[in-house]
Motif scaffolding. Structure first.
Motif, PDB file in Angstrom:
ATOM      1  N   SER A 131     -32.412  16.582 -39.442  1.00  0.00           N
ATOM      2  CA  SER A 131     -31.576  16.411 -40.623  1.00  0.00           C
ATOM      3  C   SER A 131     -32.352  15.802 -41.784  1.00  0.00           C
ATOM      4  O   SER A 131     -32.261  16.275 -42.911  1.00  0.00           O
ATOM      5  CB  SER A 131     -30.374  15.535 -40.269  1.00  0.00           C
ATOM      6  N   VAL A 132     -33.145  14.776 -41.510  1.00  0.00           N
ATOM      7  CA  VAL A 132     -33.913  14.113 -42.568  1.00  0.00           C
ATOM      8  C   VAL A 132     -35.003  15.032 -43.128  1.00  0.00           C
ATOM      9  O   VAL A 132     -35.189  15.131 -44.340  1.00  0.00           O
ATOM     10  CB  VAL A 132     -34.541  12.801 -42.041  1.00  0.00           C
ATOM     11  N   LEU A 133     -35.714  15.719 -42.263  1.00  0.00           N
ATOM     12  CA  LEU A 133     -36.859  16.522 -42.700  1.00  0.00           C
ATOM     13  C   LEU A 133     -36.471  17.861 -43.317  1.00  0.00           C
ATOM     14  O   LEU A 133     -37.214  18.393 -44.139  1.00  0.00           O
ATOM     15  CB  LEU A 133     -37.826  16.741 -41.533  1.00  0.00           C
ATOM     16  N   THR A 134     -35.344  18.425 -42.932  1.00  0.00           N
ATOM     17  CA  THR A 134     -34.982  19.751 -43.438  1.00  0.00           C
ATOM     18  C   THR A 134     -33.749  19.748 -44.328  1.00  0.00           C
ATOM     19  O   THR A 134     -33.533  20.705 -45.063  1.00  0.00           O
ATOM     20  CB  THR A 134     -34.730  20.726 -42.273  1.00  0.00           C
ATOM     21  N   GLY A 135     -32.920  18.725 -44.217  1.00  0.00           N
ATOM     22  CA  GLY A 135     -31.675  18.711 -44.970  1.00  0.00           C
ATOM     23  C   GLY A 135     -30.585  19.538 -44.319  1.00  0.00           C
ATOM     24  O   GLY A 135     -29.505  19.704 -44.881  1.00  0.00           O
ATOM     25  N   LEU A 136     -30.831  20.047 -43.126  1.00  0.00           N
ATOM     26  CA  LEU A 136     -29.838  20.838 -42.397  1.00  0.00           C
ATOM     27  C   LEU A 136     -28.931  19.910 -41.591  1.00  0.00           C
ATOM     28  O   LEU A 136     -29.342  18.840 -41.161  1.00  0.00           O
ATOM     29  CB  LEU A 136     -30.526  21.822 -41.452  1.00  0.00           C
ATOM     30  N   HIS A 137     -27.706  20.339 -41.368  1.00  0.00           N
ATOM     31  CA  HIS A 137     -26.778  19.589 -40.530  1.00  0.00           C
ATOM     32  C   HIS A 137     -26.905  20.109 -39.102  1.00  0.00           C
ATOM     33  O   HIS A 137     -26.757  21.305 -38.852  1.00  0.00           O
ATOM     34  CB  HIS A 137     -25.346  19.765 -41.034  1.00  0.00           C
ATOM     35  N   VAL A 138     -27.196  19.212 -38.171  1.00  0.00           N
ATOM     36  CA  VAL A 138     -27.324  19.593 -36.764  1.00  0.00           C
ATOM     37  C   VAL A 138     -25.953  19.454 -36.120  1.00  0.00           C
ATOM     38  O   VAL A 138     -25.412  18.351 -36.004  1.00  0.00           O
ATOM     39  CB  VAL A 138     -28.368  18.711 -36.045  1.00  0.00           C
ATOM     40  N   ASP A 139     -25.377  20.595 -35.708  1.00  0.00           N
ATOM     41  CA  ASP A 139     -24.050  20.605 -35.108  1.00  0.00           C
ATOM     42  C   ASP A 139     -24.096  19.982 -33.717  1.00  0.00           C
ATOM     43  O   ASP A 139     -23.332  19.084 -33.410  1.00  0.00           O
ATOM     44  CB  ASP A 139     -23.508  22.030 -35.044  1.00  0.00           C
ATOM     45  N   HIS A 140     -24.970  20.494 -32.875  1.00  0.00           N
ATOM     46  CA  HIS A 140     -25.158  19.883 -31.557  1.00  0.00           C
ATOM     47  C   HIS A 140     -26.519  20.260 -30.988  1.00  0.00           C
ATOM     48  O   HIS A 140     -27.155  21.214 -31.438  1.00  0.00           O
ATOM     49  CB  HIS A 140     -24.026  20.234 -30.583  1.00  0.00           C
TER      50      HIS A 140
END
Length: 157
Positions: A131-140
């Motif tokens: 999340s920090v490095l890519t800005g993507l939301h990790v669902d699970h």
């Protein structure tokens, strides 16, 4: 009758602040900076809306490598492998849908280790780092413990 005036020779040194550092001039520059020419002033452009700036795509392979490296940073994780029947490299599997990410990892853990605690630490750390490095939301994050290997200390006994 005139009052005598005491004249002192002007100091060639710049005045110092309390810490002994050269004092700042009102413009925020020190006396040494005063000799340098000022950088050219650029005109301020109005902010461009986000939808007009462009799009950044991050490949699933990149997210997989970030997740694998993050999983290896967790204590007692020895190995991270790609998930699936053809495992040629040490990677994980990432599925992206917009900015939503699902990660799948196969890990080998040091023996003896509390597996639930280790996998929960992996899950939290990998989700945070991706999340920090890519800005993507990790669902699970799905984790399969595929191996339990003795630590290096136990091999020496």
């Amino acid at each position: 009758m005139t009052t005598p005036v005491e004249h002192r020779a002007a100091s060639t040194e710049a005045p110092a602040d309390v810490r002994g550092l050269p004092a700042q001039r009102p413009g925020g520059t020190s006396p040494a900076d005063a000799a340098r020419p000022a950088p050219p002033i650029r005109p301020v452009r109005p902010a461009v809306p986000a939808e007009r700036r462009g799009k950044t795509d991050i490949a699933e392979r990149v997210v997989s490598r970030i997740a694998a490296r993050a999983a290896r940073e967790v204590a007692r994780v020895l190995e991270v492998r790609e998930r699936g029947p053809l495992t040629f490299g040490e990677r994980t599997r990432a599925t992206l849908d917009g900015d939503l990410t699902v990660l799948r990892l196969d890990v080998s853990v040091e023996y003896p280790a509390p597996l639930r605690q280790v996998t929960e630490a992996v899950r939290r750390h990998v989700a945070d780092r991706v999340s920090v490095l890519t800005g993507l939301h990790v669902d699970h994050v799905d984790i399969d413990v595929t191996g339990v290997m003795p630590s290096g200390e136990e091999d020496r006994r």
